[in-house]
Design a protein around this motif. Structure first.
Motif, PDB file in Angstrom:
ATOM      1  N   MET A   1       0.879  -1.349   0.652  1.00 17.64           N
ATOM      2  CA  MET A   1       0.003   0.398  -0.524  1.00 17.64           C
ATOM      3  C   MET A   1       0.697   0.824   0.237  1.00 17.64           C
ATOM      4  N   PRO A   2       0.529   2.138  -1.088  1.00 13.19           N
ATOM      5  CA  PRO A   2       1.340   3.545  -1.188  1.00 13.19           C
ATOM      6  C   PRO A   2       1.062   4.511   0.437  1.00 13.19           C
ATOM      7  N   PRO A  26      -4.245   2.129  -7.240  1.00 12.54           N
ATOM      8  CA  PRO A  26      -4.039   1.535  -9.053  1.00 12.54           C
ATOM      9  C   PRO A  26      -5.549   0.912  -9.050  1.00 12.54           C
ATOM     10  N   ARG A  27      -7.127   1.522 -10.110  1.00 10.40           N
ATOM     11  CA  ARG A  27      -8.151   1.240 -10.043  1.00 10.40           C
ATOM     12  C   ARG A  27      -7.556   0.040 -10.866  1.00 10.40           C
ATOM     13  N   ASN A  28      -6.967  -1.401 -10.465  1.00 11.24           N
ATOM     14  CA  ASN A  28      -6.755  -2.238 -11.505  1.00 11.24           C
ATOM     15  C   ASN A  28      -6.268  -2.839 -10.117  1.00 11.24           C
ATOM     16  N   ARG A  29      -6.090  -2.624  -9.560  1.00  7.83           N
ATOM     17  CA  ARG A  29      -5.855  -3.166  -7.988  1.00  7.83           C
ATOM     18  C   ARG A  29      -6.802  -3.173  -7.001  1.00  7.83           C
ATOM     19  N   LEU A  30      -8.155  -2.607  -7.403  1.00 11.02           N
ATOM     20  CA  LEU A  30      -8.915  -2.186  -6.594  1.00 11.02           C
ATOM     21  C   LEU A  30     -10.374  -3.583  -6.374  1.00 11.02           C
ATOM     22  N   ARG A  66      -8.522   9.761 -13.420  1.00  9.70           N
ATOM     23  CA  ARG A  66      -6.848   9.783 -12.654  1.00  9.70           C
ATOM     24  C   ARG A  66      -7.215   8.566 -13.095  1.00  9.70           C
ATOM     25  N   ASP A  67      -5.826   7.180 -12.541  1.00  8.74           N
ATOM     26  CA  ASP A  67      -6.251   6.095 -12.748  1.00  8.74           C
ATOM     27  C   ASP A  67      -6.310   5.032 -11.647  1.00  8.74           C
TER      28      ASP A  67
END
Length: 108
Positions: A1-2, A26-30, A66-67
């Protein structure tokens, strides 16, 4: 996690009741379990905010262009193994508190 940031802008303070601490995912990791319980509020032309329709918890800061999507730190079970790394929009912070943790601060 950032590492999360703390946003002190007026809109985040109104959304959260104080400053809004979130991490950009990132959207693709949520993956959202119970997505049907998330309600959205278009808080500006560029951003919508998500909250739980069941309990009212603030969950997301979503700039669709945003991505990534900002996920509220309060939405995670602890421990998160991370710490705040920056304060943003401090020029708009409430006058009722000081930022004294030594982290970098950006006016806007």
């Amino acid at each position: 996690m950032p590492p999360p940031d703390a946003c002190h802008c007026t809109m985040c303070r109104k959304h959260s009741g104080h400053y809004f601490a979130s991490t950009d995912v990132p959207r693709n990791r949520l993956t959202v379990h119970g997505e049907d319980k998330v309600s959205w509020y278009q808080s500006s032309e560029k951003v919508r905010r998500g909250f739980c329709a069941t309990c009212g918890s603030s969950l997301f800061f979503d700039p669709p262009h945003r991505d990534w999507i900002g996920v509220a730190m309060g939405a995670f079970d602890t421990p998160t193994q991370t710490r705040l790394h920056i304060h943003i929009f401090v020029a708009y912070k409430g006058d009722y508190y000081d930022i004294a943790d030594g982290l970098p601060q950006h006016e806007g």
